[in-house]
Design a protein around this motif. Structure first.
Motif, mmCIF file in Angstrom:
data_model
loop_
_atom_site.group_PDB
_atom_site.id
_atom_site.type_symbol
_atom_site.label_atom_id
_atom_site.label_comp_id
_atom_site.label_asym_id
_atom_site.label_seq_id
_atom_site.Cartn_x
_atom_site.Cartn_y
_atom_site.Cartn_z
ATOM 1 N N GLU A 252 0.822 -1.430 0.034
ATOM 2 C CA GLU A 252 -0.061 -0.262 -0.048
ATOM 3 C C GLU A 252 0.894 1.257 -0.054
ATOM 4 O OE1 GLU A 252 -3.939 1.764 2.436
ATOM 5 O OE2 GLU A 252 -2.544 0.124 3.657
ATOM 6 N N LEU A 253 1.078 2.219 -1.073
ATOM 7 C CA LEU A 253 1.648 3.054 -1.219
ATOM 8 C C LEU A 253 0.831 4.476 -1.170
ATOM 9 C CD1 LEU A 253 4.034 1.851 -4.252
ATOM 10 C CD2 LEU A 253 4.688 1.749 -2.100
ATOM 11 N N TYR A 254 1.657 5.555 -0.726
ATOM 12 C CA TYR A 254 0.980 6.571 -0.266
ATOM 13 C C TYR A 254 -0.415 6.399 0.495
ATOM 14 C CZ TYR A 254 3.467 7.941 -4.749
ATOM 15 O OH TYR A 254 4.402 8.001 -5.609
ATOM 16 N N SER B 221 -2.471 5.805 -4.171
ATOM 17 C CA SER B 221 -2.978 7.088 -4.552
ATOM 18 C C SER B 221 -1.994 8.150 -4.351
ATOM 19 C CB SER B 221 -4.351 7.322 -3.342
ATOM 20 O OG SER B 221 -4.939 8.517 -3.582
ATOM 21 N N PRO B 222 -1.411 8.367 -5.233
ATOM 22 C CA PRO B 222 -0.056 9.238 -5.449
ATOM 23 C C PRO B 222 -0.898 10.664 -5.301
ATOM 24 C CG PRO B 222 -0.029 7.790 -7.259
ATOM 25 C CD PRO B 222 -1.471 7.635 -6.913
ATOM 26 N N PRO B 223 -0.016 11.788 -5.026
ATOM 27 C CA PRO B 223 -0.094 13.076 -4.782
ATOM 28 C C PRO B 223 -1.043 13.573 -6.002
ATOM 29 C CG PRO B 223 1.861 12.616 -4.183
ATOM 30 C CD PRO B 223 1.676 11.410 -4.653
ATOM 31 N N GLU C 30 9.106 -8.186 -9.326
ATOM 32 C CA GLU C 30 9.373 -9.555 -9.992
ATOM 33 C C GLU C 30 8.090 -10.252 -9.844
ATOM 34 O OE1 GLU C 30 12.359 -11.198 -7.200
ATOM 35 O OE2 GLU C 30 13.954 -9.968 -8.188
ATOM 36 N N LYS C 31 7.176 -10.196 -9.156
ATOM 37 C CA LYS C 31 5.856 -11.088 -8.858
ATOM 38 C C LYS C 31 4.757 -10.165 -9.004
ATOM 39 C CE LYS C 31 8.203 -14.552 -6.287
ATOM 40 N NZ LYS C 31 7.984 -15.571 -5.010
ATOM 41 N N LEU C 32 4.763 -8.829 -9.671
ATOM 42 C CA LEU C 32 3.760 -7.939 -9.523
ATOM 43 C C LEU C 32 2.646 -8.372 -10.726
ATOM 44 C CD1 LEU C 32 2.233 -5.330 -8.432
ATOM 45 C CD2 LEU C 32 3.547 -4.140 -10.103
ATOM 46 N N GLU C 33 1.409 -8.702 -10.277
ATOM 47 C CA GLU C 33 0.271 -8.940 -11.071
ATOM 48 C C GLU C 33 -0.795 -8.161 -11.067
ATOM 49 O OE1 GLU C 33 -0.831 -13.063 -11.422
ATOM 50 O OE2 GLU C 33 0.762 -13.662 -9.672
ATOM 51 N N TYR C 34 -1.191 -7.391 -9.942
ATOM 52 C CA TYR C 34 -2.488 -6.406 -9.792
ATOM 53 C C TYR C 34 -2.020 -5.078 -9.508
ATOM 54 C CZ TYR C 34 -4.698 -11.161 -9.897
ATOM 55 O OH TYR C 34 -5.007 -12.205 -10.043
ATOM 56 N N ILE C 35 -2.750 -3.992 -10.090
ATOM 57 C CA ILE C 35 -2.501 -2.718 -9.571
ATOM 58 C C ILE C 35 -3.687 -1.988 -9.372
ATOM 59 C CG2 ILE C 35 -1.522 -0.256 -10.169
ATOM 60 C CD1 ILE C 35 0.751 -1.889 -11.682
ATOM 61 N N LEU C 36 -4.212 -1.096 -8.247
ATOM 62 C CA LEU C 36 -5.213 -0.280 -8.393
ATOM 63 C C LEU C 36 -4.641 1.216 -8.108
ATOM 64 C CD1 LEU C 36 -8.833 -0.731 -7.134
ATOM 65 C CD2 LEU C 36 -7.231 1.442 -6.405
ATOM 66 N N MET C 37 -4.778 2.156 -8.896
ATOM 67 C CA MET C 37 -4.500 3.442 -8.612
ATOM 68 C C MET C 37 -5.516 4.547 -8.636
ATOM 69 S SD MET C 37 -3.142 6.545 -9.621
ATOM 70 C CE MET C 37 -2.987 6.704 -11.534
ATOM 71 N N GLU C 38 -5.626 5.271 -7.716
ATOM 72 C CA GLU C 38 -6.669 6.483 -7.768
ATOM 73 C C GLU C 38 -5.874 7.707 -7.756
ATOM 74 O OE1 GLU C 38 -8.890 9.361 -4.861
ATOM 75 O OE2 GLU C 38 -6.937 8.757 -5.003
ATOM 76 N N ASN C 39 -6.810 8.644 -8.246
ATOM 77 C CA ASN C 39 -6.079 10.107 -8.509
ATOM 78 C C ASN C 39 -7.316 10.955 -8.621
ATOM 79 O OD1 ASN C 39 -4.256 12.482 -9.180
ATOM 80 N ND2 ASN C 39 -2.706 10.729 -8.554
#
Length: 334
Positions: free
Chosen positions: A7-9, A75-77, A109-118
Protein backbone atom coordinates in the motif's frame (compact mmCIF):
# COMPACT_ATOMS: atom_id res chain seq x y z
CA UNK A 1 -5.04 -17.15 -3.35
CA UNK A 2 -3.46 -15.28 -0.45
CA UNK A 3 -2.45 -12.01 -2.08
CA UNK A 4 0.43 -9.94 -0.73
CA UNK A 5 -0.29 -6.23 -1.01
CA UNK A 6 1.93 -3.16 -0.93
CA UNK A 7 0.00 0.00 0.00
CA UNK A 8 1.79 3.10 -1.29
CA UNK A 9 0.90 6.69 -0.29
CA UNK A 10 -1.08 4.90 2.40
CA UNK A 11 -2.39 8.04 4.14
CA UNK A 12 -4.95 7.14 6.80
CA UNK A 13 -5.53 3.67 5.37
CA UNK A 14 -8.43 4.08 2.96
CA UNK A 15 -7.01 1.44 0.62
CA UNK A 16 -6.54 -0.91 3.58
CA UNK A 17 -10.19 -0.41 4.57
CA UNK A 18 -11.26 -1.04 0.96
CA UNK A 19 -9.25 -4.25 0.81
CA UNK A 20 -10.87 -5.48 4.01
CA UNK A 21 -14.34 -4.58 2.73
CA UNK A 22 -13.77 -6.41 -0.57
CA UNK A 23 -13.33 -9.71 1.33
CA UNK A 24 -10.59 -10.77 -1.07
CA UNK A 25 -8.07 -13.00 0.68
CA UNK A 26 -4.71 -11.38 1.31
CA UNK A 27 -2.51 -9.29 3.55
CA UNK A 28 -1.20 -5.72 3.47
CA UNK A 29 2.44 -6.67 4.00
CA UNK A 30 3.68 -3.07 4.04
CA UNK A 31 2.31 0.48 3.89
CA UNK A 32 4.42 3.49 2.94
CA UNK A 33 3.82 7.21 3.58
CA UNK A 34 5.87 10.24 4.68
CA UNK A 35 3.03 12.12 6.41
CA UNK A 36 3.67 11.56 10.11
CA UNK A 37 0.15 12.61 11.23
CA UNK A 38 -1.47 10.31 8.65
CA UNK A 39 0.84 7.53 9.80
CA UNK A 40 -0.28 8.10 13.40
CA UNK A 41 -3.90 7.59 12.36
CA UNK A 42 -3.00 4.59 10.21
CA UNK A 43 -1.11 2.92 13.06
CA UNK A 44 -4.00 3.59 15.44
CA UNK A 45 -6.39 1.67 13.19
CA UNK A 46 -3.96 -0.96 11.84
CA UNK A 47 -1.42 -1.51 14.62
CA UNK A 48 -0.16 -4.80 13.21
CA UNK A 49 0.67 -3.55 9.72
CA UNK A 50 4.30 -2.88 8.79
CA UNK A 51 4.15 0.91 8.31
CA UNK A 52 7.20 2.50 6.68
CA UNK A 53 7.70 6.23 7.21
CA UNK A 54 9.89 6.93 4.17
CA UNK A 55 9.89 8.67 0.83
CA UNK A 56 9.03 6.07 -1.80
CA UNK A 57 12.04 7.10 -3.89
CA UNK A 58 14.32 5.98 -1.07
CA UNK A 59 13.05 2.40 -1.46
CA UNK A 60 14.69 0.44 -4.25
CA UNK A 61 12.78 -2.13 -6.29
CA UNK A 62 15.11 -4.72 -4.75
CA UNK A 63 14.01 -3.71 -1.24
CA UNK A 64 10.33 -3.75 -2.22
CA UNK A 65 10.69 -7.14 -3.90
CA UNK A 66 11.72 -8.58 -0.52
CA UNK A 67 8.08 -8.22 0.55
CA UNK A 68 7.18 -10.76 -2.15
CA UNK A 69 4.21 -8.64 -3.27
CA UNK A 70 1.85 -9.38 -6.14
CA UNK A 71 -0.45 -6.34 -5.68
CA UNK A 72 0.07 -2.58 -5.38
CA UNK A 73 -2.64 -0.19 -4.17
CA UNK A 74 -1.80 3.49 -4.39
CA UNK A 75 -3.12 7.03 -4.39
CA UNK A 76 -0.26 9.31 -5.50
CA UNK A 77 -0.32 13.07 -4.74
CA UNK A 78 -3.12 14.76 -6.67
CA UNK A 79 -2.10 18.44 -6.40
CA UNK A 80 -0.02 18.38 -9.64
CA UNK A 81 -3.20 17.63 -11.58
CA UNK A 82 -5.58 20.18 -10.04
CA UNK A 83 -6.36 23.79 -10.92
CA UNK A 84 -5.54 24.88 -7.36
CA UNK A 85 -2.24 23.06 -7.66
CA UNK A 86 -1.52 25.09 -10.84
CA UNK A 87 -1.67 21.89 -12.91
CA UNK A 88 2.09 21.57 -13.19
CA UNK A 89 1.78 17.89 -14.14
CA UNK A 90 5.16 16.15 -14.53
CA UNK A 91 6.99 19.42 -13.65
CA UNK A 92 5.60 19.40 -10.10
CA UNK A 93 8.16 17.89 -7.70
CA UNK A 94 5.30 16.10 -5.93
CA UNK A 95 5.10 13.76 -8.94
CA UNK A 96 8.70 12.63 -8.51
CA UNK A 97 7.94 9.57 -6.40
CA UNK A 98 5.23 8.37 -8.78
CA UNK A 99 7.49 8.96 -11.80
CA UNK A 100 10.10 6.88 -9.97
CA UNK A 101 7.57 4.08 -9.47
CA UNK A 102 6.62 4.16 -13.14
CA UNK A 103 10.30 3.90 -14.02
CA UNK A 104 10.92 0.80 -11.85
CA UNK A 105 7.56 -0.90 -12.46
CA UNK A 106 9.17 -3.51 -14.71
CA UNK A 107 11.53 -4.48 -11.87
CA UNK A 108 8.80 -5.88 -9.61
CA UNK A 109 9.31 -9.61 -9.97
CA UNK A 110 5.88 -10.93 -8.98
CA UNK A 111 3.60 -7.94 -9.51
CA UNK A 112 0.29 -8.96 -11.12
CA UNK A 113 -2.32 -6.44 -9.90
CA UNK A 114 -2.42 -2.64 -9.56
CA UNK A 115 -5.11 -0.23 -8.41
CA UNK A 116 -4.34 3.49 -8.65
CA UNK A 117 -6.54 6.43 -7.63
CA UNK A 118 -6.11 10.11 -8.41
CA UNK A 119 -8.02 13.33 -8.93
CA UNK A 120 -10.11 14.16 -11.98
CA UNK A 121 -7.68 15.90 -14.31
CA UNK A 122 -5.07 13.17 -14.05
CA UNK A 123 -6.60 11.56 -17.15
CA UNK A 124 -5.44 14.56 -19.23
CA UNK A 125 -1.89 14.61 -17.86
CA UNK A 126 1.50 13.66 -19.27
CA UNK A 127 2.04 11.51 -16.16
CA UNK A 128 -1.06 9.47 -17.01
CA UNK A 129 0.32 8.85 -20.52
CA UNK A 130 3.65 7.72 -19.04
CA UNK A 131 1.80 5.44 -16.61
CA UNK A 132 -0.39 3.68 -19.18
CA UNK A 133 2.53 3.37 -21.62
CA UNK A 134 4.48 1.60 -18.88
CA UNK A 135 1.51 -0.68 -18.13
CA UNK A 136 1.43 -1.68 -21.79
CA UNK A 137 5.20 -2.21 -21.84
CA UNK A 138 4.90 -4.51 -18.80
CA UNK A 139 2.06 -6.47 -20.46
CA UNK A 140 -0.72 -5.32 -18.11
CA UNK A 141 -4.32 -5.22 -19.21
CA UNK A 142 -6.04 -2.22 -17.67
CA UNK A 143 -9.26 -0.30 -17.41
CA UNK A 144 -9.59 3.37 -16.47
CA UNK A 145 -12.58 4.93 -14.72
CA UNK A 146 -13.87 8.37 -13.77
CA UNK A 147 -16.38 7.51 -11.07
CA UNK A 148 -18.35 9.30 -8.37
CA UNK A 149 -19.51 7.45 -5.18
CA UNK A 150 -23.04 8.74 -5.81
CA UNK A 151 -23.20 6.39 -8.82
CA UNK A 152 -23.12 3.40 -6.45
CA UNK A 153 -25.58 4.68 -3.86
CA UNK A 154 -23.21 6.61 -1.57
CA UNK A 155 -24.77 10.04 -0.73
CA UNK A 156 -21.59 11.96 -1.47
CA UNK A 157 -19.86 13.41 -4.54
CA UNK A 158 -16.16 12.66 -5.03
CA UNK A 159 -15.40 12.26 -8.72
CA UNK A 160 -12.03 10.58 -9.09
CA UNK A 161 -9.83 8.82 -11.64
CA UNK A 162 -9.10 5.13 -11.11
CA UNK A 163 -7.06 2.59 -13.01
CA UNK A 164 -7.18 -1.15 -12.40
CA UNK A 165 -4.51 -3.27 -14.11
CA UNK A 166 -3.56 -6.94 -14.12
CA UNK A 167 -1.39 -9.49 -15.89
CA UNK A 168 -3.60 -12.53 -15.38
CA UNK A 169 -4.83 -14.25 -18.56
CA UNK A 170 -8.37 -14.66 -17.19
CA UNK A 171 -11.00 -12.51 -18.88
CA UNK A 172 -12.64 -9.62 -17.01
CA UNK A 173 -16.11 -10.12 -15.51
CA UNK A 174 -17.27 -7.04 -17.40
CA UNK A 175 -16.83 -5.66 -20.91
CA UNK A 176 -13.49 -3.85 -20.89
CA UNK A 177 -13.24 -0.71 -23.00
CA UNK A 178 -10.38 1.32 -24.41
CA UNK A 179 -12.05 4.56 -23.32
CA UNK A 180 -12.42 5.70 -19.71
CA UNK A 181 -15.57 4.24 -18.13
CA UNK A 182 -17.88 6.49 -16.07
CA UNK A 183 -19.88 3.72 -14.40
CA UNK A 184 -18.87 0.73 -12.27
CA UNK A 185 -20.92 -2.22 -13.53
CA UNK A 186 -22.51 -3.15 -10.18
CA UNK A 187 -26.11 -3.13 -8.94
CA UNK A 188 -26.03 -0.92 -5.84
CA UNK A 189 -29.78 -0.99 -5.03
CA UNK A 190 -31.58 1.96 -3.42
CA UNK A 191 -29.44 5.08 -2.73
CA UNK A 192 -28.73 5.71 0.95
CA UNK A 193 -29.82 8.87 2.74
CA UNK A 194 -27.71 10.91 5.14
CA UNK A 195 -29.85 9.87 8.11
CA UNK A 196 -27.84 6.69 8.69
CA UNK A 197 -24.57 8.61 9.22
CA UNK A 198 -25.84 11.58 11.27
CA UNK A 199 -24.56 11.62 14.86
CA UNK A 200 -26.82 12.52 17.76
CA UNK A 201 -26.08 15.25 20.33
CA UNK A 202 -23.37 16.93 18.25
CA UNK A 203 -21.37 19.61 20.10
CA UNK A 204 -22.05 23.30 19.41
CA UNK A 205 -18.40 23.62 18.32
CA UNK A 206 -19.51 22.29 14.93
CA UNK A 207 -21.99 25.14 14.36
CA UNK A 208 -21.15 27.40 11.42
CA UNK A 209 -19.70 30.58 12.91
CA UNK A 210 -20.91 34.13 12.23
CA UNK A 211 -18.02 34.86 9.88
CA UNK A 212 -18.98 31.97 7.60
CA UNK A 213 -22.75 32.46 8.02
CA UNK A 214 -22.25 35.72 6.11
CA UNK A 215 -21.83 33.49 3.06
CA UNK A 216 -25.06 31.58 3.71
CA UNK A 217 -26.24 32.26 0.16
CA UNK A 218 -23.54 29.95 -1.28
CA UNK A 219 -23.80 27.15 1.30
CA UNK A 220 -24.76 23.68 0.17
CA UNK A 221 -27.28 22.63 2.82
CA UNK A 222 -28.15 18.98 3.44
CA UNK A 223 -30.95 17.30 5.39
CA UNK A 224 -31.41 13.89 6.98
CA UNK A 225 -33.36 12.70 3.93
CA UNK A 226 -30.79 13.98 1.41
CA UNK A 227 -29.28 11.39 -0.93
CA UNK A 228 -26.37 13.65 -1.82
CA UNK A 229 -23.67 15.88 -0.34
CA UNK A 230 -20.75 17.78 -1.84
CA UNK A 231 -17.16 16.58 -1.95
CA UNK A 232 -15.30 17.32 1.29
CA UNK A 233 -11.88 18.91 0.88
CA UNK A 234 -9.00 19.57 3.26
CA UNK A 235 -10.19 23.19 3.67
CA UNK A 236 -13.55 22.11 5.10
CA UNK A 237 -14.77 24.33 8.01
CA UNK A 238 -12.32 27.10 7.05
CA UNK A 239 -14.01 28.16 3.82
CA UNK A 240 -17.54 27.64 2.53
CA UNK A 241 -17.39 27.58 -1.25
CA UNK A 242 -16.36 24.26 -2.76
CA UNK A 243 -15.18 22.63 0.47
CA UNK A 244 -18.20 20.48 1.42
CA UNK A 245 -21.80 20.61 2.58
CA UNK A 246 -23.33 21.71 5.88
CA UNK A 247 -26.20 20.04 7.77
CA UNK A 248 -29.38 21.18 9.45
CA UNK A 249 -31.98 19.21 11.38
CA UNK A 250 -34.60 21.70 10.10
CA UNK A 251 -36.92 20.78 7.23
CA UNK A 252 -36.32 22.05 3.67
CA UNK A 253 -39.48 24.15 4.01
CA UNK A 254 -38.17 25.78 7.20
CA UNK A 255 -34.88 26.55 5.47
CA UNK A 256 -36.71 28.14 2.54
CA UNK A 257 -38.77 30.36 4.86
CA UNK A 258 -35.70 31.31 6.90
CA UNK A 259 -33.72 32.34 3.82
CA UNK A 260 -36.65 34.36 2.50
CA UNK A 261 -36.57 36.30 5.77
CA UNK A 262 -32.75 36.61 5.76
CA UNK A 263 -32.69 37.82 2.16
CA UNK A 264 -34.82 40.81 3.12
CA UNK A 265 -31.60 42.12 4.68
CA UNK A 266 -28.27 42.77 3.01
CA UNK A 267 -26.42 39.48 2.45
CA UNK A 268 -23.67 39.22 5.06
CA UNK A 269 -25.15 41.86 7.37
CA UNK A 270 -25.61 41.32 11.11
CA UNK A 271 -29.38 40.88 10.70
CA UNK A 272 -28.82 38.43 7.84
CA UNK A 273 -26.53 36.34 10.05
CA UNK A 274 -28.91 36.47 13.03
CA UNK A 275 -31.77 35.27 10.81
CA UNK A 276 -29.80 32.21 9.69
CA UNK A 277 -28.77 31.25 13.22
CA UNK A 278 -32.18 29.74 13.94
CA UNK A 279 -31.39 26.95 11.46
CA UNK A 280 -28.46 25.72 13.62
CA UNK A 281 -26.43 25.05 10.50
CA UNK A 282 -23.45 22.91 11.38
CA UNK A 283 -20.50 21.19 9.78
CA UNK A 284 -20.45 17.44 9.44
CA UNK A 285 -18.24 15.90 12.13
CA UNK A 286 -15.08 13.96 11.14
CA UNK A 287 -16.95 10.76 12.04
CA UNK A 288 -19.80 11.67 9.70
CA UNK A 289 -17.40 12.64 6.91
CA UNK A 290 -15.52 9.35 7.30
CA UNK A 291 -18.82 7.43 7.05
CA UNK A 292 -19.77 9.42 3.93
CA UNK A 293 -16.43 8.35 2.51
CA UNK A 294 -17.45 4.77 3.38
CA UNK A 295 -14.89 4.16 6.12
CA UNK A 296 -16.15 1.45 8.52
CA UNK A 297 -18.05 2.48 11.63
CA UNK A 298 -15.24 1.20 13.90
CA UNK A 299 -12.67 3.48 12.23
CA UNK A 300 -11.36 6.09 14.68
CA UNK A 301 -9.05 9.09 14.92
CA UNK A 302 -6.69 9.11 17.94
CA UNK A 303 -7.30 11.91 20.43
CA UNK A 304 -3.85 13.33 19.69
CA UNK A 305 -5.04 14.34 16.20
CA UNK A 306 -6.72 17.75 16.07
CA UNK A 307 -10.05 18.54 14.42
CA UNK A 308 -8.28 20.53 11.69
CA UNK A 309 -5.88 17.66 11.04
CA UNK A 310 -8.78 15.18 10.85
CA UNK A 311 -10.55 17.20 8.16
CA UNK A 312 -7.32 17.68 6.19
CA UNK A 313 -6.55 13.97 6.27
CA UNK A 314 -10.07 13.02 5.20
CA UNK A 315 -9.97 15.63 2.44
CA UNK A 316 -6.91 13.90 1.02
CA UNK A 317 -8.32 10.38 1.34
CA UNK A 318 -10.39 8.07 -0.88
CA UNK A 319 -13.91 6.68 -0.99
CA UNK A 320 -13.59 3.19 0.45
CA UNK A 321 -16.74 1.79 -1.20
CA UNK A 322 -15.69 2.79 -4.73
CA UNK A 323 -12.23 1.24 -4.33
CA UNK A 324 -13.73 -1.90 -2.79
CA UNK A 325 -16.02 -2.39 -5.80
CA UNK A 326 -13.12 -1.79 -8.20
CA UNK A 327 -11.01 -4.35 -6.34
CA UNK A 328 -13.77 -6.90 -6.86
CA UNK A 329 -13.66 -6.14 -10.59
CA UNK A 330 -9.88 -6.32 -10.66
CA UNK A 331 -9.81 -9.75 -9.02
CA UNK A 332 -13.06 -11.06 -10.60
CA UNK A 333 -14.34 -11.45 -7.06
CA UNK A 334 -18.12 -11.91 -6.70
Amino acid sequence: MNHRILELYSGIGGMHCAWNESKIGGEIVAAVDINTVANEVYKYNFPLTNLINKNIQSLSAKELNRFNINTILMSPPCQPFTRNGKYLDENDPRTNSFLYLIDVLDQFEKLEYILMENVKGFECSTVRRLFVDKLKECKFEFQEFLVCPSSIGVPNSRLRYYCIARKTAASWNFKRRDEIMSVIPVDYGVPNTLESIIEKDVSDKYLVNDKLLKHGNIMDICFKDSIRSCCFTKAYTHYIEGTGSVFTAATPESVKICFEKANSFDVGSEKYVESLKELNLRFFTPKEVSLLMSFPDHYKFPKTVTLKQSYRLLGNSINVKVVSELLKLLFNHQ
